[in-house]
Design an enzyme around this catalytic site. Sequence first.
Site, mmCIF file in Angstrom:
data_model
loop_
_atom_site.group_PDB
_atom_site.id
_atom_site.type_symbol
_atom_site.label_atom_id
_atom_site.label_comp_id
_atom_site.label_asym_id
_atom_site.label_seq_id
_atom_site.Cartn_x
_atom_site.Cartn_y
_atom_site.Cartn_z
ATOM 1 N N TRP A 156 36.289 42.173 57.105
ATOM 2 C CA TRP A 156 34.775 41.719 56.627
ATOM 3 C C TRP A 156 33.680 42.512 57.663
ATOM 4 O O TRP A 156 32.708 42.617 57.318
ATOM 5 C CB TRP A 156 34.757 40.209 56.626
ATOM 6 C CG TRP A 156 35.088 39.682 58.047
ATOM 7 C CD1 TRP A 156 36.062 39.190 58.329
ATOM 8 C CD2 TRP A 156 34.303 39.847 59.225
ATOM 9 N NE1 TRP A 156 36.244 38.646 59.764
ATOM 10 C CE2 TRP A 156 35.001 38.849 60.306
ATOM 11 C CE3 TRP A 156 33.034 40.037 59.679
ATOM 12 C CZ2 TRP A 156 34.594 38.756 61.456
ATOM 13 C CZ3 TRP A 156 32.390 39.835 60.893
ATOM 14 C CH2 TRP A 156 33.395 39.093 61.746
ATOM 15 N N ASN A 157 34.170 42.962 58.894
ATOM 16 C CA ASN A 157 32.890 43.387 59.550
ATOM 17 C C ASN A 157 32.176 44.723 59.319
ATOM 18 O O ASN A 157 31.144 44.879 59.568
ATOM 19 C CB ASN A 157 33.347 43.272 61.220
ATOM 20 C CG ASN A 157 34.396 44.108 61.465
ATOM 21 O OD1 ASN A 157 35.277 44.712 60.688
ATOM 22 N ND2 ASN A 157 34.797 44.481 62.717
ATOM 23 N N LYS A 180 43.060 46.266 49.324
ATOM 24 C CA LYS A 180 42.720 44.653 49.498
ATOM 25 C C LYS A 180 41.491 44.377 50.407
ATOM 26 O O LYS A 180 41.747 44.622 51.522
ATOM 27 C CB LYS A 180 43.740 43.913 49.715
ATOM 28 C CG LYS A 180 43.822 42.497 49.551
ATOM 29 C CD LYS A 180 43.961 41.785 51.062
ATOM 30 C CE LYS A 180 43.511 40.370 51.022
ATOM 31 N NZ LYS A 180 41.985 40.301 51.250
ATOM 32 N N PRO A 181 40.435 44.202 49.814
ATOM 33 C CA PRO A 181 39.180 43.799 50.557
ATOM 34 C C PRO A 181 39.211 42.641 51.403
ATOM 35 O O PRO A 181 39.810 41.651 50.775
ATOM 36 C CB PRO A 181 37.947 44.109 49.932
ATOM 37 C CG PRO A 181 38.320 43.714 48.466
ATOM 38 C CD PRO A 181 39.850 44.053 48.454
ATOM 39 N N SER A 183 38.180 38.882 51.750
ATOM 40 C CA SER A 183 38.002 37.611 51.144
ATOM 41 C C SER A 183 36.250 37.258 51.372
ATOM 42 O O SER A 183 35.777 37.011 50.421
ATOM 43 C CB SER A 183 38.777 36.468 50.945
ATOM 44 O OG SER A 183 40.016 36.848 50.637
ATOM 45 N N GLY A 233 42.153 45.405 60.872
ATOM 46 C CA GLY A 233 41.964 43.796 60.999
ATOM 47 C C GLY A 233 42.362 43.269 62.385
ATOM 48 O O GLY A 233 42.463 44.329 63.535
ATOM 49 N N SER A 234 42.764 42.042 62.615
ATOM 50 C CA SER A 234 43.132 41.729 63.845
ATOM 51 C C SER A 234 44.669 42.269 64.392
ATOM 52 O O SER A 234 45.403 42.362 63.388
ATOM 53 C CB SER A 234 43.215 39.923 63.700
ATOM 54 O OG SER A 234 44.118 39.761 62.840
ATOM 55 N N GLU A 255 44.610 49.703 62.763
ATOM 56 C CA GLU A 255 43.511 50.025 63.532
ATOM 57 C C GLU A 255 42.876 48.421 63.723
ATOM 58 O O GLU A 255 42.606 47.648 62.897
ATOM 59 C CB GLU A 255 42.269 50.705 62.578
ATOM 60 C CG GLU A 255 42.266 52.016 62.099
ATOM 61 C CD GLU A 255 42.089 52.875 63.358
ATOM 62 O OE1 GLU A 255 41.644 52.305 64.461
ATOM 63 O OE2 GLU A 255 42.378 54.015 63.280
ATOM 64 N N CYS A 289 34.920 45.888 66.535
ATOM 65 C CA CYS A 289 36.082 46.164 67.202
ATOM 66 C C CYS A 289 35.927 47.054 68.511
ATOM 67 O O CYS A 289 36.672 47.073 69.237
ATOM 68 C CB CYS A 289 37.174 46.728 66.299
ATOM 69 S SG CYS A 289 36.786 48.211 65.789
ATOM 70 N N GLU A 386 39.183 39.100 72.994
ATOM 71 C CA GLU A 386 38.048 39.561 72.100
ATOM 72 C C GLU A 386 37.084 38.397 71.755
ATOM 73 O O GLU A 386 37.862 37.280 71.139
ATOM 74 C CB GLU A 386 38.803 40.294 71.090
ATOM 75 C CG GLU A 386 37.915 41.021 70.120
ATOM 76 C CD GLU A 386 38.543 41.698 68.567
ATOM 77 O OE1 GLU A 386 39.462 41.112 68.240
ATOM 78 O OE2 GLU A 386 38.210 42.692 68.484
HETATM 79 P P1 NAP Z 1 41.799 39.584 59.762
HETATM 80 O O1 NAP Z 1 41.831 38.173 59.703
HETATM 81 O O2 NAP Z 1 43.144 40.412 60.470
HETATM 82 O O3 NAP Z 1 41.710 40.186 58.276
HETATM 83 C C1 NAP Z 1 41.604 41.503 57.991
HETATM 84 C C2 NAP Z 1 42.332 41.681 56.621
HETATM 85 O O4 NAP Z 1 43.449 41.241 56.570
HETATM 86 C C3 NAP Z 1 41.457 40.840 55.362
HETATM 87 O O5 NAP Z 1 41.422 41.609 54.309
HETATM 88 C C4 NAP Z 1 42.474 39.659 55.384
HETATM 89 O O6 NAP Z 1 42.360 39.120 54.294
HETATM 90 C C5 NAP Z 1 43.730 40.227 55.228
HETATM 91 N N1 NAP Z 1 44.786 39.331 55.983
HETATM 92 C C6 NAP Z 1 44.519 38.350 56.729
HETATM 93 N N2 NAP Z 1 45.856 37.435 56.639
HETATM 94 C C7 NAP Z 1 46.737 38.725 55.976
HETATM 95 C C8 NAP Z 1 48.156 38.536 55.859
HETATM 96 N N3 NAP Z 1 48.959 37.611 56.191
HETATM 97 N N4 NAP Z 1 48.933 39.560 55.229
HETATM 98 C C9 NAP Z 1 47.875 40.502 54.856
HETATM 99 N N5 NAP Z 1 46.566 40.455 54.877
HETATM 100 C C10 NAP Z 1 46.077 39.657 55.795
HETATM 101 O O7 NAP Z 1 40.663 40.365 60.589
HETATM 102 P P2 NAP Z 1 39.108 40.075 60.466
HETATM 103 O O8 NAP Z 1 38.902 38.765 61.121
HETATM 104 O O9 NAP Z 1 38.796 40.337 59.109
HETATM 105 O O10 NAP Z 1 38.356 41.266 61.178
HETATM 106 C C11 NAP Z 1 38.229 41.436 62.679
HETATM 107 C C12 NAP Z 1 39.201 41.990 63.507
HETATM 108 O O11 NAP Z 1 39.300 43.422 62.770
HETATM 109 C C13 NAP Z 1 38.866 41.901 64.721
HETATM 110 O O12 NAP Z 1 40.121 41.829 65.373
HETATM 111 C C14 NAP Z 1 38.340 43.416 65.033
HETATM 112 O O13 NAP Z 1 38.403 43.989 66.183
HETATM 113 C C15 NAP Z 1 39.356 44.434 63.806
HETATM 114 N N6 NAP Z 1 38.968 45.534 63.537
HETATM 115 C C16 NAP Z 1 39.397 46.714 64.045
HETATM 116 C C17 NAP Z 1 38.952 47.960 63.749
HETATM 117 C C18 NAP Z 1 39.530 49.182 64.056
HETATM 118 O O14 NAP Z 1 39.194 50.207 63.649
HETATM 119 N N7 NAP Z 1 40.259 49.139 65.110
HETATM 120 C C19 NAP Z 1 37.897 48.009 62.925
HETATM 121 C C20 NAP Z 1 37.004 46.846 62.299
HETATM 122 C C21 NAP Z 1 37.760 45.408 62.714
HETATM 123 P P3 NAP Z 1 41.386 37.666 53.754
HETATM 124 O O15 NAP Z 1 40.072 37.942 54.114
HETATM 125 O O16 NAP Z 1 41.656 37.546 52.486
HETATM 126 O O17 NAP Z 1 41.914 36.455 54.926
#
Ligand code: NAP
Length: 483
Positions: A156-157, A180-181, A183, A233-234, A255, A289, A386
Site C-alpha cells: 500500500w505504501n 494483486k494490489p 487491499s 511487501g514485508s 522486495e 522501505c 523497521e
Molecule cells: P504486507 O503486509 O507484506 O503486504 C504486501 C502485500 O502482500 C499486500 O498486497 C498484501 O495484501 C499481501 N499479503 C499479505 N499477506 C499475504 C499472504 N499471506 N499471502 C500473499 N499475499 C499477502 O506489507 P505492507 O504492510 O503492505 O507493506 C509494507 C512493507 O513493504 C514494509 O515492510 C516495507 O519495507 C515493504 N516494502 C518494500 C519495498 C521494497 O522495494 N523493498 C517497497 C515498498 C514496501 P493485503 O493488503 O490484502 O493484506
Amino acid sequence: MDIKNKDLFRQQSFINGEWVDAINSKTINVNNPATQEIIGNVPNCGKDETISAIRSAKNSWKDWSSKTSKERSNILKKWFNLIEENQEDLARIMTIEQGKPITESRGEITYGASFVEWFAEEGKRVYGDTIPDVFQDRRILVIKQPVGVVAAITPWNFPSSMITRKCAPALAVGCPVVIKPASQTPFSALALGVLAEKAGFPKGTINIITGSAKEIGEELSTNPIVRKLSFTGSTEVGKILLRQCSSTVKKVSMELGGHAPFIAFEDADIDEAVEGAFLSKFRNTGQTCVCSNRLFIHEKIHDEFVEKFTIKVRNMKVGNGLEEGVISGPLIDQFSFRKVEEHVHDAVNVGAKIAIGGKKHKLGGTFYEPTVLFNVTNKARITYEETFGPVAPIYKFNNEDEVINMANDSPYGLASYFYSRDIGKIWRVAEALEYGMVGVNTGIMSKAEAPFGGIKESGLGREGSKYGLDDFLEVKYINIAGI
Ligand code: NAP
C-alpha cells in the site's frame, strides 16, 4: 471521488479484459486514512477468480510473447502517455486512499510512469550470446526468452509505482501479468488497469485481482502455470510466499523490508546532511522501505545536527495530504500507529530523549507527531525493527569502524546513506556497508535507470535498470552440431 476523469475510479477487478465482481458478490471497504471515511469498495475475490485470472494470462501468453519487441513497446508507450496525461487524477486517487501528500503522489505517478517509458525501450535490448565451442563443427548460442505468466503482489505504501516497476519489464519482454494490489490501496491499481485497457494491451495480458490476500496469494504462489512471482511487501509475508513458491520451483523476486542506516561523518556538510536525513526519513510519513531508521551522527557534529534537524522537523506541516503545503500525512492504519507509539515509548524507557514530538498528533485518527529522539541506545527495539513511521532515532558515534559495525548490525540490507567529503572514506564505507543500495551525499536515490533491491532479509533480485529485465527472462543454451 473528486476527479476529472471519472472513468478512472473502478470498483471491480479486471480479469480477461472484463471488469468483474467477486463470484460471491462480497466486497472489501476502502477508507481514507486522513478522514476515516469509506471511499468505495472492491470485490473480495478468492481462489476461483485467481484461477480464472491465471488462465486468462496463460491464454494471452502465446500471442503477446510472439509480438515483436517494437510492437509491445508501442503499446507500453501509449500506456506511459496515458498515465502522464492523467497524472493529477491518479495522484488524487492515491492521496485519498493512501494519505500521502499530494505533491508526493504526483511524484509517485511520474516515478511509476518512468518505469513504463524505460522498459518500453529496454525491452528491445534482450541480447543473447555466441560462445566459441571446443569442437570445430559445433556452435554455442545463448538466447533469452520470457519466463511466462508473472504474478505481482504489491504493498500500500507505493500503490502505483510498485505495479509499474514489476509489470513494465514483464510486459516488455512478453510476459502476461496477474496483479494483486494491497487491499488498502486498490483504486490506484485499478486506475492503471483502465489506462492499460485504453492503451491497447490485448485481453488477458494484464489482470488485476482484489481480495483475500491469503487465498489469492496461495493460488498465485502454488499454481504451476505461474512461472514467476514478484513480491513487494514485508519480510514476514515474503518468507511465506518463498515457502509456497518452492512447491513448483518458481522464479521469485522479493522486495522486502528495510532498516536503513544514515551516517553523517565529522567532515560532512551539516546543512546538506540535515536536508538528506529529512528527505530520507519523512517521505511518505516515514512509510517507505528505504526510509532511514537509524541516524548515526559523529560526536563532533552531533549537537549541531540535532538542533538543525529538530528545527526542520518543527516547520513541517502535518495534515490531510490534499491540502497544499502538507508534508506529513496520517499513518495508514491503527496497527501502524500503535507500532510507532510502542517504538517511541520503548526507546524513551531505555534512555532516549525526545527533541520534538513523541505523541499522537492533535489532529487525532492515525496522525502522529513527527518525532526526533536522541541518546538512543542499542537496547531500544527501534534499533533493530523497521518502524514505518515519522520517528527519527539519533545515535552518537566516534569512529569509522564502530559506525560500520553499528550500521551493519541488522538482518536487513536494503538502502543505506552517508555524508562525507573524503573520497577515500567514501569508497571504504560504500564498499563496507552490507546494503543493496548506498546513497552518498544524498537522501533520495530511486530512479528507473538504477537497480533497486536489497540483500540479506531485504530481498532477492533487482527492479529497474537493465538488470530489471533479468528476473523475467530465462536463459536458453542451444548447441548446434554437424556444421
Ligand atoms: P504486507 O503486509 O507484506 O503486504 C504486501 C502485500 O502482500 C499486500 O498486497 C498484501 O495484501 C499481501 N499479503 C499479505 N499477506 C499475504 C499472504 N499471506 N499471502 C500473499 N499475499 C499477502 O506489507 P505492507 O504492510 O503492505 O507493506 C509494507 C512493507 O513493504 C514494509 O515492510 C516495507 O519495507 C515493504 N516494502 C518494500 C519495498 C521494497 O522495494 N523493498 C517497497 C515498498 C514496501 P493485503 O493488503 O490484502 O493484506
